[in-house]
Structures are given as structure tokens and as C-alpha cells.
Scaffold this motif. Sequence first.
Motif, PDB file in Angstrom:
ATOM      1  N   ASP A   1       0.847  -1.187   0.000  1.00  0.00           N
ATOM      2  CA  ASP A   1       0.000   0.000   0.000  1.00  0.00           C
ATOM      3  C   ASP A   1       0.887   1.244   0.000  1.00  0.00           C
ATOM      4  O   ASP A   1       2.098   1.176   0.184  1.00  0.00           O
ATOM      5  CB  ASP A   1      -0.965  -0.006   1.189  1.00  0.00           C
ATOM      6  CG  ASP A   1      -0.269  -0.061   2.535  1.00  0.00           C
ATOM      7  OD1 ASP A   1       0.922   0.284   2.631  1.00  0.00           O
ATOM      8  OD2 ASP A   1      -0.922  -0.462   3.517  1.00  0.00           O
ATOM      9  N   PHE A   2       0.253   2.381  -0.216  1.00  0.00           N
ATOM     10  CA  PHE A   2       0.997   3.635  -0.336  1.00  0.00           C
ATOM     11  C   PHE A   2       1.823   3.931   0.911  1.00  0.00           C
ATOM     12  O   PHE A   2       2.992   4.318   0.817  1.00  0.00           O
ATOM     13  CB  PHE A   2       0.057   4.807  -0.631  1.00  0.00           C
ATOM     14  CG  PHE A   2       0.785   6.118  -0.654  1.00  0.00           C
ATOM     15  CD1 PHE A   2       1.563   6.475  -1.746  1.00  0.00           C
ATOM     16  CD2 PHE A   2       0.733   6.983   0.436  1.00  0.00           C
ATOM     17  CE1 PHE A   2       2.264   7.668  -1.766  1.00  0.00           C
ATOM     18  CE2 PHE A   2       1.431   8.185   0.433  1.00  0.00           C
ATOM     19  CZ  PHE A   2       2.204   8.527  -0.679  1.00  0.00           C
ATOM     20  N   GLU A   3       1.227   3.759   2.075  1.00  0.00           N
ATOM     21  CA  GLU A   3       1.923   4.092   3.321  1.00  0.00           C
ATOM     22  C   GLU A   3       3.184   3.245   3.503  1.00  0.00           C
ATOM     23  O   GLU A   3       4.245   3.767   3.838  1.00  0.00           O
ATOM     24  CB  GLU A   3       0.996   3.909   4.526  1.00  0.00           C
ATOM     25  CG  GLU A   3       1.643   4.334   5.835  1.00  0.00           C
ATOM     26  CD  GLU A   3       0.708   4.204   7.021  1.00  0.00           C
ATOM     27  OE1 GLU A   3       1.174   4.504   8.131  1.00  0.00           O
ATOM     28  OE2 GLU A   3      -0.463   3.821   6.863  1.00  0.00           O
ATOM     29  N   THR A   4       3.082   1.948   3.261  1.00  0.00           N
ATOM     30  CA  THR A   4       4.235   1.061   3.416  1.00  0.00           C
ATOM     31  C   THR A   4       5.325   1.412   2.409  1.00  0.00           C
ATOM     32  O   THR A   4       6.507   1.465   2.756  1.00  0.00           O
ATOM     33  CB  THR A   4       3.808  -0.406   3.257  1.00  0.00           C
ATOM     34  OG1 THR A   4       2.734  -0.678   4.159  1.00  0.00           O
ATOM     35  CG2 THR A   4       4.955  -1.349   3.533  1.00  0.00           C
ATOM     36  N   LEU A   5       4.924   1.664   1.170  1.00  0.00           N
ATOM     37  CA  LEU A   5       5.906   2.029   0.141  1.00  0.00           C
ATOM     38  C   LEU A   5       6.563   3.375   0.462  1.00  0.00           C
ATOM     39  O   LEU A   5       7.778   3.540   0.277  1.00  0.00           O
ATOM     40  CB  LEU A   5       5.244   2.064  -1.237  1.00  0.00           C
ATOM     41  CG  LEU A   5       4.759   0.708  -1.764  1.00  0.00           C
ATOM     42  CD1 LEU A   5       3.938   0.881  -3.030  1.00  0.00           C
ATOM     43  CD2 LEU A   5       5.935  -0.237  -1.995  1.00  0.00           C
ATOM     44  N   ALA A   6       5.781   4.315   0.964  1.00  0.00           N
ATOM     45  CA  ALA A   6       6.335   5.627   1.324  1.00  0.00           C
ATOM     46  C   ALA A   6       7.327   5.494   2.485  1.00  0.00           C
ATOM     47  O   ALA A   6       8.403   6.107   2.450  1.00  0.00           O
ATOM     48  CB  ALA A   6       5.208   6.592   1.686  1.00  0.00           C
ATOM     49  N   TRP A   7       6.970   4.711   3.492  1.00  0.00           N
ATOM     50  CA  TRP A   7       7.898   4.503   4.606  1.00  0.00           C
ATOM     51  C   TRP A   7       9.163   3.797   4.124  1.00  0.00           C
ATOM     52  O   TRP A   7      10.271   4.133   4.551  1.00  0.00           O
ATOM     53  CB  TRP A   7       7.237   3.712   5.739  1.00  0.00           C
ATOM     54  CG  TRP A   7       6.540   4.591   6.716  1.00  0.00           C
ATOM     55  CD1 TRP A   7       5.203   4.711   6.900  1.00  0.00           C
ATOM     56  CD2 TRP A   7       7.156   5.497   7.647  1.00  0.00           C
ATOM     57  NE1 TRP A   7       4.947   5.635   7.882  1.00  0.00           N
ATOM     58  CE2 TRP A   7       6.128   6.128   8.361  1.00  0.00           C
ATOM     59  CE3 TRP A   7       8.474   5.833   7.946  1.00  0.00           C
ATOM     60  CZ2 TRP A   7       6.368   7.075   9.349  1.00  0.00           C
ATOM     61  CZ3 TRP A   7       8.718   6.775   8.931  1.00  0.00           C
ATOM     62  CH2 TRP A   7       7.674   7.388   9.628  1.00  0.00           C
ATOM     63  N   GLY A   8       9.016   2.843   3.223  1.00  0.00           N
ATOM     64  CA  GLY A   8      10.181   2.160   2.674  1.00  0.00           C
ATOM     65  C   GLY A   8      11.116   3.128   1.964  1.00  0.00           C
ATOM     66  O   GLY A   8      12.328   3.102   2.161  1.00  0.00           O
ATOM     67  N   GLY A   9      10.549   4.006   1.139  1.00  0.00           N
ATOM     68  CA  GLY A   9      11.355   5.024   0.457  1.00  0.00           C
ATOM     69  C   GLY A   9      12.009   5.977   1.439  1.00  0.00           C
ATOM     70  O   GLY A   9      13.184   6.341   1.281  1.00  0.00           O
ATOM     71  N   ALA A  10      11.257   6.375   2.454  1.00  0.00           N
ATOM     72  CA  ALA A  10      11.810   7.274   3.475  1.00  0.00           C
ATOM     73  C   ALA A  10      12.979   6.610   4.200  1.00  0.00           C
ATOM     74  O   ALA A  10      14.012   7.252   4.452  1.00  0.00           O
ATOM     75  CB  ALA A  10      10.728   7.686   4.467  1.00  0.00           C
ATOM     76  N   LEU A  11      12.847   5.324   4.516  1.00  0.00           N
ATOM     77  CA  LEU A  11      13.941   4.604   5.181  1.00  0.00           C
ATOM     78  C   LEU A  11      15.202   4.597   4.322  1.00  0.00           C
ATOM     79  O   LEU A  11      16.317   4.754   4.832  1.00  0.00           O
ATOM     80  CB  LEU A  11      13.527   3.164   5.506  1.00  0.00           C
ATOM     81  CG  LEU A  11      12.481   2.975   6.582  1.00  0.00           C
ATOM     82  CD1 LEU A  11      12.104   1.498   6.701  1.00  0.00           C
ATOM     83  CD2 LEU A  11      12.965   3.514   7.914  1.00  0.00           C
ATOM     84  N   GLY A  12      15.028   4.416   3.026  1.00  0.00           N
ATOM     85  CA  GLY A  12      16.180   4.422   2.127  1.00  0.00           C
ATOM     86  C   GLY A  12      16.872   5.774   2.104  1.00  0.00           C
ATOM     87  O   GLY A  12      18.106   5.852   2.206  1.00  0.00           O
TER      88      GLY A  12
END
Length: 180
Positions: free
Chosen positions: A77-88
Motif C-alpha cells: 500500500d501507499f503508506e508502506t511504500l512511502a515509509w520504505g522510500g523514506a527509510l532508504g
Amino acid sequence: MTRLSLPIIEERNLLWSGALILVGAFFSLAFACAAPLAGFAAIAALTSARRNALALTAAIWFSNQLVGFTMLHYPLDFETLAWGGALGLIALICCETARFAARMSIGAGAPFAALAASFLVYEGALFAITRAVGGDVSHYALASVARIFAINAGAFFGLWALALVCAAIGAGRRVASLRV
């Protein structure tokens, strides 16, 4: 540096990078959302040239995400993908922060400074983003942050010890190759 030592250094760097990525994937399996990306960013900053350290940090982050989405079944979902990108992005900033802190520190304090700076930036950025999006910040309680720091410190110092062993083996091999 002699020409004879160059292949050994290249081999060691490739093996070191591969080892860090594999260990990063293992930590992702073991700790899921608590994977020690700050510790890995700091060790990459201390053991690799700047460009390689950033690429290595990105590869470790990617292995974390790959494990998360394929083996731990993170939701797509958008939230998980956004957090993943933020972590990177945060991991890359931590790598640069660790490099800067190590350069500014004196002598044997460089590894400690690198880890501390990387961790503070990592947790601080995650807290700030969580707060900004109106998320629950209760999991940033001292006990939780201390646990996450312990995981990062354990990973960092274990990898630091491994780096010292690899450096000693590499130095021994270079000396042996010069005798031939």
C-alpha cells in the motif's frame, strides 16, 4: 601501494560488500522493522570510499525491502511504500552523517561517533516524520529506542570486528603476495 596488492583489495571489497548485504538481509529477517539500517550505514561509511559507501547502504536498504515484501509479506500500500522510500533516503543521510562524524572525531573515537551520529539522525528523522504525519509516537519511548539502539550497536560492533579481521587477513595476504 603496489600493483600486486590491487586485485586483493578489489576482491576484499567485493566480498565485504556482499557479506554486508547478506548480513543485512539476515537482520531484516530477524528484526523486520527494527533492522539496524543506522548501524549498517555507519559501518559502510567507515569501511568504504564515499561513493561505494552510499551504494552499499542503498544495496543493504534494498535487501531489507526485498526481504520485507517477499518473505515478511509487507502490504503493498501507499503508506508502506512511502515509509520504505523514506527509510532508504534516511539511511543514505545516515551514511553521510556517519562519515562526517568520524572525520570530526579524534582517534579511536571515530567508530563511536559514526554510530552515535547515524543512530541519532535515523531515529530523529523517523520520529519527525511520524510526528508530521500525525502518527503514534508512543513507540519512541526510551525503552523502545534503547532496544533499537542495542540492535544497531550489536550489528555495528560485530561488523566492525569482522572488518578488522578482514583487514588483517587482507594485509597478511598483501605481504605474502609481495614475497612471491
